[in-house]
Structures are given as structure tokens and as C-alpha cells.
Design a protein around this motif. Structure first.
Motif, PDB file in Angstrom:
ATOM      1  N   VAL A  35       0.865  -1.179   0.000  1.00 15.72           N
ATOM      2  CA  VAL A  35       0.000   0.000   0.000  1.00 15.72           C
ATOM      3  C   VAL A  35       0.900   1.226   0.000  1.00 15.72           C
ATOM      4  N   ALA A  37       0.943   5.476  -0.022  1.00 14.97           N
ATOM      5  CA  ALA A  37       0.080   6.622   0.290  1.00 14.97           C
ATOM      6  C   ALA A  37      -0.026   7.606  -0.861  1.00 14.97           C
ATOM      7  N   GLU A  77      -1.911  -1.177  -3.885  1.00 12.38           N
ATOM      8  CA  GLU A  77      -2.949  -0.156  -3.773  1.00 12.38           C
ATOM      9  C   GLU A  77      -2.308   1.192  -3.459  1.00 12.38           C
ATOM     10  N   LEU A  79      -3.298   4.960  -1.856  1.00 11.16           N
ATOM     11  CA  LEU A  79      -4.354   5.567  -1.053  1.00 11.16           C
ATOM     12  C   LEU A  79      -4.946   6.812  -1.698  1.00 11.16           C
ATOM     13  N   ALA A 106      -7.915   9.181   6.355  1.00 11.27           N
ATOM     14  CA  ALA A 106      -6.745   8.416   5.923  1.00 11.27           C
ATOM     15  C   ALA A 106      -6.687   7.064   6.623  1.00 11.27           C
ATOM     16  N   ARG A 109      -9.172   4.759   5.003  1.00 20.13           N
ATOM     17  CA  ARG A 109      -8.765   4.192   3.710  1.00 20.13           C
ATOM     18  C   ARG A 109      -7.850   2.990   3.902  1.00 20.13           C
ATOM     19  N   LEU A 110      -6.889   3.120   4.809  1.00 23.20           N
ATOM     20  CA  LEU A 110      -5.992   1.994   5.056  1.00 23.20           C
ATOM     21  C   LEU A 110      -6.721   0.883   5.791  1.00 23.20           C
TER      22      LEU A 110
END
Length: 266
Positions: A35, A37, A77, A79, A106, A109-110
Motif C-alpha cells: 500500500v 500513500a 494499492e 491511497l 486516511a 482508507r488503510l
């Protein structure tokens, strides 16, 4: 099979900091999720790196997918935030940047990704983000809270062994000279007290020496940022092994009382 999620701030951070650990996990049969950001829009592209009309963010996202392929990641992914730049940059004030993100949003989202993946392991950065970069600090804050909200028990802080790096620079004059010449800002950061973590405070040392050829390839996949004549790209095989043969982590709340632990899943 278990799942590991590695949360990073910008494209190429994953290759530099945790790619060997990710390769090892993938080879052992674990699911590996990356992931990121931001897409690293504030980076400085190498000459000729961008195609006509291509943005740096687009290029760096493409490079991340190639690096992830080399690493063996199962999922990537973003963010959706923008790069905040270094501390003190005007980009810090961009309302769309990660540093200015609504914290709860935030985290959400994670957390949504963590809820989907139910990972046994999450890696973020140490509380200072390694060297004080706003986005790295935000990765720590957001990652720790998202793990708390979703019940991820094993959270590790990816860090740099400040003691080892200073020792290497003192012992190998050519390495120190190369860093001073090619990347003087990086050389200056090494001398700062908030750079990385003292060896005595590090709990885990993951031996990634078996993956160094692929780790270098993953780094060089980020060709807009890491070129063959950059400090990382121009290292000899021995220098690269000395610097990147071990990846370092801190297990918060579990001080080391003996040898380093060597497995984040153990």
C-alpha cells in the motif's frame, strides 16, 4: 499461509526499505500486499525519464507496479493522496497532500484494506519516519491507528540502523566519499540524531542477502528516481550487500534482551 501488508509513503520506498523482507515472505508462501500513500509527485525525475505529456505521478505509479512484480507482491494499492515534499517545502501546505489529510479519513482508507486482507503482519515506519519526512511520519501515525482499529496484532516499524550506517561510513572511506559527492543531502541526514534508530533499540534483523540481485532490480525499476549513476545505482556488489543485506525493524513495546529476532511472522 499468512498475509503481510507493507505501508509506504512513496514509490521506491518499498524497494529500498522492505523489498527483501517482502520477497522472503512471498517465497515462503505468504501473501504480500503493498500500500502506497502517494505517487511521489514531488520527486525530481531523471533527465528524459518522462514521456511527452506524462506526469511524474503516472510514471512513478507504473514503476511501482514493475517493482512489485519483481518483488512478488500479490496486490498493490495507492491511497490517493499527493506527495507532501520534504519538511518545510511549500508542498506541505497542499490540501490534497498526505500530510494535510484528514486523519480519520486516511485511517479509514488503510483500515478498509486491512479489513479485506486480515494481515498477520503490518509494516510502517518508525515514529520519525526514518528521517523526518512528513509523509513517512504520517505513514507511521495512520498505520498504527489503522492497525489498532482493525486488530492487527503484529506491527513493525521499518527503520534504518543508524549505528551500522555510521560505522560503515567511518570504516569505508570510499562509501562516505561517494555519498558526499553524489547525494550530499542524504549524507547530512545520516549525521542527524533523529535519523533511523540506534542498534540497541532495534528488535528484528531480517537477512535478505539471498534477494539482493532482485532487490537492486526492484530499486532500479524506479528509473525516474534511481539511475545507474545515482548513489544506490553505482554501488559495488559488496557495498550494496553491506548496506542492504539486512532489513531492520522495531517491534514496539518489546525491547530486545538478546540476539535480534529474524522473522516478522515468528
Amino acid at each position: 499461509m499468512a498475509t503481510m501488508v507493507n505501508f509506504h509513503a512513496h514509490p521506491d520506498d518499498e524497494a529500498i526499505a522492505t523489498s527483501g523482507t517482502m520477497m522472503k515472505a512471498a517465497e515462503e508462501g505468504h501473501r504480500v500486499v503493498l500500500v502506497v500513500a502517494t505517487k511521489g509527485e514531488q520527486g525530481e525525475p531523471a533527465a528524459g525519464a518522462l514521456d511527452p505529456g506524462e506526469t511524474l505521478g503516472e510514471r512513478r505509479a507504473t514503476e511501482t507496479l514493475e517493482a512489485a512484480r519483481i518483488i512478488g507482491a500479490d496486490r498493490v494499492e495507492f491511497l490517493g493522496y499527493e506527495d507532501s515534499g520534504m519538511a518545510g517545502d511549500e508542498a506541505n501546505d497542499n490540501p490534497a497532500c498526505f500530510w494535510q489529510a484528514d486523519f480519520a479519513e486516511a485511517v479509514g482508507r488503510l483500515a478498509a484494506i486491512l479489513a479485506e486482507e486480515s494481515p498477520e503482519v503490518l509494516t510502517v515506519y518508525d515514529p520519525n519516519g526514518g528521517y523526518g519526512h512528513p509523509d513517512h511520519i504520517q505513514v507511521h501515525r495512520v498505520g498504527v491507528e489503522a492497525a489498532r482499529e482493525t486488530g492487527v496484532a503484529r506491527v513493525f516499524y521499518a527503520t534504518m540502523n543508524r549505528t551500522q550506517i555510521r560505522r560503515q561510513m567511518a570504516e569505508v572511506a570510499s562509501m562516505a566519499e561517494a555519498m558526499e559527492e553524489i547525494e550530499p543531502e542524504r549524507a547530512q541526514r545520516v549525521e542527524e540524531e533523529d535519523f533511523g534508530t540506534e542498534e540497541a533499540d532495534i528488535t528484528h534483523a531480517v537477512d535478505v542477502s539471498s534477494y539482493l540481485e532482485r532487490k537492486r532490480a526492484a530499486m532500479l525499476a524506479h528509473v525516474s528516481q534511481i539511475t545507474a549513476d545515482s548513489f544506490f545505482g553505482s554501488m559495488t556488489d559488496q557495498q550494496f550487500a553491506d548496506v542492504f543485506g539486512t532489513e531492520w525493524y522495531v517491534a514496539p513495546g518489546s525491547p530486545r534482551r538478546g540476539p535480534f529476532a529474524t522473522d516478522l511472522f515468528g
